[in-house]
Design an enzyme around this catalytic site. Structure first.
Site, PDB file in Angstrom:
ATOM      1  N   HIS A   9       0.834  -1.205   0.000  1.00 32.84           N
ATOM      2  CA  HIS A   9       0.000   0.000   0.000  1.00 32.84           C
ATOM      3  C   HIS A   9       0.869   1.255   0.000  1.00 32.84           C
ATOM      4  O   HIS A   9       0.548   2.250  -0.677  1.00 32.84           O
ATOM      5  CB  HIS A   9      -0.918   0.007   1.219  1.00 32.84           C
ATOM      6  CG  HIS A   9      -2.119  -0.876   1.083  1.00 32.84           C
ATOM      7  ND1 HIS A   9      -2.035  -2.251   1.045  1.00 32.84           N
ATOM      8  CD2 HIS A   9      -3.449  -0.569   0.988  1.00 32.84           C
ATOM      9  CE1 HIS A   9      -3.257  -2.755   0.928  1.00 32.84           C
ATOM     10  NE2 HIS A   9      -4.131  -1.763   0.882  1.00 32.84           N
TER      11      HIS A   9
ATOM     12  N   HIS B 254       1.479  -3.676   9.287  1.00 33.78           N
ATOM     13  CA  HIS B 254       2.898  -3.584   8.954  1.00 33.78           C
ATOM     14  C   HIS B 254       3.676  -2.982  10.107  1.00 33.78           C
ATOM     15  O   HIS B 254       3.113  -2.304  10.986  1.00 33.78           O
ATOM     16  CB  HIS B 254       3.112  -2.717   7.699  1.00 33.78           C
ATOM     17  CG  HIS B 254       2.658  -3.363   6.434  1.00 33.78           C
ATOM     18  ND1 HIS B 254       3.423  -4.283   5.740  1.00 33.78           N
ATOM     19  CD2 HIS B 254       1.513  -3.214   5.732  1.00 33.78           C
ATOM     20  CE1 HIS B 254       2.761  -4.671   4.661  1.00 33.78           C
ATOM     21  NE2 HIS B 254       1.595  -4.037   4.633  1.00 33.78           N
TER      22      HIS B 254
END
Length: 278
Positions: free
Chosen positions: A199, A241
């Site tokens: 992303h 993440h």
């Protein structure tokens, strides 16, 4: 019984082979026949062998190896670790700690759990499938050659991003944070790994692409930058993440745009390529 004079002269008694006492002076070497008798005595030979320096060195080296093989390197204590190793270990520890502290939307029970639905909408806005579908639709509906060229290269950039991020994740194979919930939208096999953030790479690359090839007003340009930053930050808030995954993803996406500019496709180039194939 030995005389006091013999004891005071620096000599010691020694038993010979015939059971008699003999005196040896400590200040001079013993006679050869006495050395032969001492060497023939099994007890004396064993004592001398046990006191041999070579024997002690050999025993010390034998304890450091098993069956003639050296111990594995990881079993040995590293007394002089490198500065780079210490710095990387410290950075990793800080990364894990900071990622866990910032994962405030990782689940509904987190401190910011009520904001999790909004964060998931931001997550979908940076997903690859909506971007690929939107670029393909705009390419199909575009009437101008310039619009088709821009949308074609955006589509190519998105495919390139998927390939590069997938290869990087398969090579590094870093696991996602332990507090992450695998409820992401449309995941694939490599999405089980964390480094780098796809992303973040996509947001950085698309932001540079839109700012370079679309005529946008100043508020819209600021909004694009804020969107890219928010997409990356949401990956840490949702626990998807680590912090370093997102930071590296931003740098990787910024570099990917330079690669797209190098591989830029134009309609004329495509027509000439298709003509050569035919």
């Amino acid at each position: 019984m030995p005389s006091p004079k013999a004891r005071s002269s620096g000599s010691v008694p020694c038993t010979g082979g015939n059971g008699r006492y003999e005196f040896i002076s400590l200040s001079r070497a013993p006679p050869p026949q006495l050395l032969q008798r001492q060497g023939s005595d099994p007890t004396t030979a064993r004592l001398r062998a046990s006191e041999s320096p070579n024997r002690r060195r050999g025993s010390g080296s034998s304890t450091s190896s098993t069956g003639g093989q050296q111990l594995p390197e990881e079993d040995c204590m590293k007394l002089n670790p490198s500065i780079v190793g210490i710095a990387l270990s410290s950075l990793l520890a800080i990364d894990l700690w900071l990622s866990k502290r910032l994962g405030v939307c990782a689940c509904e029970d987190s401190s910011w759990g009520s904001v999790r639905p909004l964060m998931k909408l931001v997550e979908i806005s940076g997903h690859g499938i909506p971007w690929l579908a939107s670029a393909a639709y705009c390419l199909y509906k575009s009437d101008s050659a310039a619009g088709q060229e821009v949308m074609l290269n955006l589509l190519m950039a998105l495919v390139l991003d998927l390939v590069l991020v997938g290869v990087m994740k398969a090579v590094v194979r870093r696991r996602r944070p332990a507090h992450n919930r695998m409820d992401m939208f449309a995941t694939f096999s490599v999405d089980g790994y964390s480094f780098p953030s796809g992303h973040a790479t996509r947001a950085a690359m698309c932001a540079r692409f839109l700012l370079a090839h679309l005529v946008l007003a100043a508020p819209l340009r600021v909004l694009v930058l804020l969107w890219a930053t928010f997409v990356g930050f949401s990956r840490v808030l949702l626990g998807r993440h680590h912090v370093t995954d997102v930071v590296f993803g931003f740098f990787m996406g910024y570099w990917q745009y330079n690669l797209v500019e190098m591989l830029w496709l134009s309609p004329v180039m495509l027509q000439s390529t298709i003509g050569r194939l035919h």
